[in-house]
Design a protein around this motif. Structure first.
Motif, PDB file in Angstrom:
ATOM      1  N   SER A 155       0.948  -1.250  -0.368  1.00  0.00           N
ATOM      2  CA  SER A 155      -0.125  -0.081   0.077  1.00  0.00           C
ATOM      3  C   SER A 155       0.874   1.264  -0.145  1.00  0.00           C
ATOM      4  O   SER A 155       2.142   1.150  -0.221  1.00  0.00           O
ATOM      5  N   GLY A 156       0.359   2.373   0.269  1.00  0.00           N
ATOM      6  CA  GLY A 156       1.060   3.690   0.373  1.00  0.00           C
ATOM      7  C   GLY A 156       1.936   3.707   1.395  1.00  0.00           C
ATOM      8  O   GLY A 156       3.086   4.312   1.333  1.00  0.00           O
ATOM      9  N   GLY A 157       1.601   2.921   2.629  1.00  0.00           N
ATOM     10  CA  GLY A 157       2.673   2.872   3.767  1.00  0.00           C
ATOM     11  C   GLY A 157       3.311   1.689   4.240  1.00  0.00           C
ATOM     12  O   GLY A 157       4.199   1.488   4.986  1.00  0.00           O
ATOM     13  N   GLY A 182       3.816   1.889  -2.756  1.00  0.00           N
ATOM     14  CA  GLY A 182       3.137   2.904  -2.964  1.00  0.00           C
ATOM     15  C   GLY A 182       3.588   4.255  -3.079  1.00  0.00           C
ATOM     16  O   GLY A 182       3.534   5.329  -4.058  1.00  0.00           O
ATOM     17  N   ASP A 186       4.152   6.875  -5.947  1.00  0.00           N
ATOM     18  CA  ASP A 186       3.872   8.148  -5.820  1.00  0.00           C
ATOM     19  C   ASP A 186       4.855   9.286  -6.050  1.00  0.00           C
ATOM     20  O   ASP A 186       4.779  10.289  -6.623  1.00  0.00           O
ATOM     21  N   GLY A 198      -0.064   9.192  -7.488  1.00  0.00           N
ATOM     22  CA  GLY A 198       0.647   8.934  -8.808  1.00  0.00           C
ATOM     23  C   GLY A 198       0.500   7.405  -9.154  1.00  0.00           C
ATOM     24  O   GLY A 198       0.512   7.248 -10.338  1.00  0.00           O
ATOM     25  N   GLY A 199       0.461   6.579  -8.336  1.00  0.00           N
ATOM     26  CA  GLY A 199       0.484   5.291  -8.340  1.00  0.00           C
ATOM     27  C   GLY A 199      -0.414   4.959  -9.723  1.00  0.00           C
ATOM     28  O   GLY A 199       0.071   4.365 -10.846  1.00  0.00           O
ATOM     29  N   GLY A 290      -3.373  -0.956  -1.956  1.00  0.00           N
ATOM     30  CA  GLY A 290      -3.501  -0.304  -2.768  1.00  0.00           C
ATOM     31  C   GLY A 290      -2.817  -0.493  -4.277  1.00  0.00           C
ATOM     32  O   GLY A 290      -3.286  -0.563  -5.432  1.00  0.00           O
ATOM     33  N   VAL A 291      -1.440  -0.877  -4.065  1.00  0.00           N
ATOM     34  CA  VAL A 291      -0.626  -1.322  -5.130  1.00  0.00           C
ATOM     35  C   VAL A 291      -1.309  -2.639  -5.701  1.00  0.00           C
ATOM     36  O   VAL A 291      -0.637  -2.859  -6.971  1.00  0.00           O
ATOM     37  N   ALA A 293      -3.705  -3.230  -7.109  1.00  0.00           N
ATOM     38  CA  ALA A 293      -4.523  -2.700  -8.236  1.00  0.00           C
ATOM     39  C   ALA A 293      -3.812  -2.483  -9.576  1.00  0.00           C
ATOM     40  O   ALA A 293      -4.338  -2.516 -10.617  1.00  0.00           O
TER      41      ALA A 293
HETATM   42  O1  KG4 Z   1      -3.876   0.786   0.310  1.00  0.00           O
HETATM   43  P1  KG4 Z   1      -4.111   2.444   0.015  1.00  0.00           P
HETATM   44  O2  KG4 Z   1      -5.324   2.656  -0.781  1.00  0.00           O
HETATM   45  O3  KG4 Z   1      -3.816   3.488   1.216  1.00  0.00           O
HETATM   46  C1  KG4 Z   1      -2.749   2.932   1.978  1.00  0.00           C
HETATM   47  O4  KG4 Z   1      -3.121   2.298   2.912  1.00  0.00           O
HETATM   48  O5  KG4 Z   1      -1.687   3.399   1.852  1.00  0.00           O
HETATM   49  O6  KG4 Z   1      -2.880   2.587  -1.202  1.00  0.00           O
HETATM   50  C2  KG4 Z   1      -2.613   3.530  -1.675  1.00  0.00           C
HETATM   51  C3  KG4 Z   1      -1.437   3.721  -2.349  1.00  0.00           C
HETATM   52  C4  KG4 Z   1      -0.867   4.834  -2.960  1.00  0.00           C
HETATM   53  O7  KG4 Z   1       0.446   5.170  -2.723  1.00  0.00           O
HETATM   54  C5  KG4 Z   1      -1.412   4.686  -4.628  1.00  0.00           C
HETATM   55  O8  KG4 Z   1      -0.461   5.582  -5.269  1.00  0.00           O
HETATM   56  C6  KG4 Z   1      -1.033   3.150  -4.924  1.00  0.00           C
HETATM   57  O9  KG4 Z   1      -1.659   2.882  -3.563  1.00  0.00           O
HETATM   58  N1  KG4 Z   1      -1.822   2.515  -5.895  1.00  0.00           N
HETATM   59  C7  KG4 Z   1      -1.292   2.187  -6.976  1.00  0.00           C
HETATM   60  C8  KG4 Z   1      -2.247   1.762  -7.817  1.00  0.00           C
HETATM   61  N2  KG4 Z   1      -3.474   2.033  -7.404  1.00  0.00           N
HETATM   62  C9  KG4 Z   1      -3.034   2.768  -6.035  1.00  0.00           C
HETATM   63  N3  KG4 Z   1       0.246   2.008  -7.345  1.00  0.00           N
HETATM   64  C10 KG4 Z   1       0.545   1.433  -8.448  1.00  0.00           C
HETATM   65  N4  KG4 Z   1      -0.701   1.276  -9.444  1.00  0.00           N
HETATM   66  C11 KG4 Z   1      -1.939   1.121  -9.098  1.00  0.00           C
HETATM   67  N5  KG4 Z   1      -2.842   0.929 -10.005  1.00  0.00           N
END
Ligand code: KG4
Ligand code: ZN
Length: 356
Positions: A155-157, A182, A186, A198-199, A290-291, A293
């Protein structure tokens, strides 16, 4: 009878019953999200109110703006989740809320909202770990999935490789020593001039690029199954700046594709090493966060699992990023273990999935 005692009694009555309805709220970062989930697996409603518009101007999440926006949206989002589920609060058995990790102010708005609702309604309350929520998104997409399985949480963190030994039981096998995947996406996106977050934008741009166009260094870590993305990120920033300094136009799609390939190859390579070295081929492999996805990650994980004969599970795309449904699913299994929150529930911004 005080609240805690009454709530314990109500929760005990739910054991062995079907049709248990949980109303869950998620406010750990920049999404105000609420959902109604039945028996931990069935989504009756899932409402996500994104604050992206509010933060885009600043290139990232501004904590104070996030807290205020959650406060304004909480009631509305909860009402909408009940309405879309075709249910009234009276028909809800249990309330759930993310207690951490995340931004403290953002978490507190959700925690206080649900504590208020719990006290007023007398319903049991479950505090949920956000990362466990991401893992549980798989239970919503795949009714047949049960522990034990191996899960890559990105994820982002967080970037973790965990064994989900049982519901609510985890063994940490690898983790990032610096940036999360993530976060790296970003930051790379920002250098390419793409707006926050940005992801997903890198992912779209990369589809039109050549992933072999630029070679990026392979990360090195001390721990065999650990991750490190900060070196990769710095190399990418230097690469982009070099092109700019030469006054050349940025081949943005090729850059995005090369960076995405490097991050995803690393994510999958460590998972593969772990599966092969520990002989975990018999265990399903799941993606979460998130990643997960990311299209390239999903393709590469698919190819690896095909090759190794491992069953692969991934949440539906809309359940990969933050949502309330995953919190409701995780809450159900905590409820079944008798883990209830009291009215002293607090936000825990640095909460971990596994203590180490
Ligand atoms: O799980 P999440 O929604 O929130 C957290 O718990 O951090 O993850 C968000 C992260 C962000 O850094 C976003 O850029 C990344 O997931 N993210 C992606 C994609 N969709 C979301 N990174 C790469 N490719 C994607 N399709
Ligand atoms: Zn998340």
């Amino acid at each position: 009878m005080n609240y805690e005692e009454a709530s314990r009694r109500k929760a005990a009555e739910l054991k062995g019953r079907t049709g248990v309805r949980i109303l869950a709220l998620e406010t750990s970062c920049d999404e105000t999200a609420a959902a109604v989930i039945e028996d931990g697996r069935k989504i009756l409603s899932n409402v996500v109110f994104s604050q992206i518009d509010l933060h885009e101007l600043y290139g990232g999440v501004v904590p104070e703006i996030a807290s205020r926006a959650h406060m304004e949206a909480c009631d509305r989002v909860v009402d909408q989740a009940l309405r879309e589920a075709g249910t009234a609060l009276a028909e809800i058995d249990v309330l759930a809320v993310t207690r951490g990790p995340g931004l403290v102010g953002a978490l507190l708005t959700g925690v206080n909202c649900m504590k208020g609702l719990a006290f007023a309604s007398g319903k049991p309350l479950v505090g949920v770990n956000h990362i466990e929520g991401h893992v549980s998104a798989n239970f919503l997409t795949h009714p047949e999935l049960e522990p034990p399985f191996l899960c890559l949480v990105v994820s982002g963190g967080h970037s973790h490789l965990v064994e989900v030994s049982d519901y609510g039981e985890y063994r940490l096998l690898g983790q990032t020593v610096d940036d999360a995947a993530g976060e790296a996406f970003d930051k790379a996106a920002r250098v390419l001039g793409l707006p926050y977050p940005g992801g997903p934008r890198i992912d779209v741009l990369a589809e039109a690029g050549n992933p072999e166009a630029f070679q990026l260094p392979k990360p090195k870590t001390e721990g065999r199954y650990d991750y490190s993305f900060s070196g990769l990120k710095t190399a990418f920033i230097n690469l982009v700046h070099g092109i700019e300094q030469r006054g050349e136009p940025l081949p943005r799609a090729d850059l995005a594709a090369s960076f995405r390939r490097a991050v995803c190859a690393e994510l999958v390579a460590k998972a593969r090493l772990l599966i092969e070295e520990r002989g975990m081929q018999g265990m399903p492999f799941a993606l979460a966060g998130g990643v997960s996805a990311n299209r390239e990650l999903r393709r590469m994980a698919g190819a690896m699992c095909d090759e190794l004969g491992v069953r692969l599970f991934m949440p539906e795309i809309h359940l990969c990023t933050d949502n309330g449904a995953m919190i409701g699913s995780a809450a159900y299994y905590r409820l079944m273990r008798g883990e209830l929150a009291g009215l002293d529930l607090n936000a825990e911004p640095a909460l971990r999935l596994v203590a180490n």
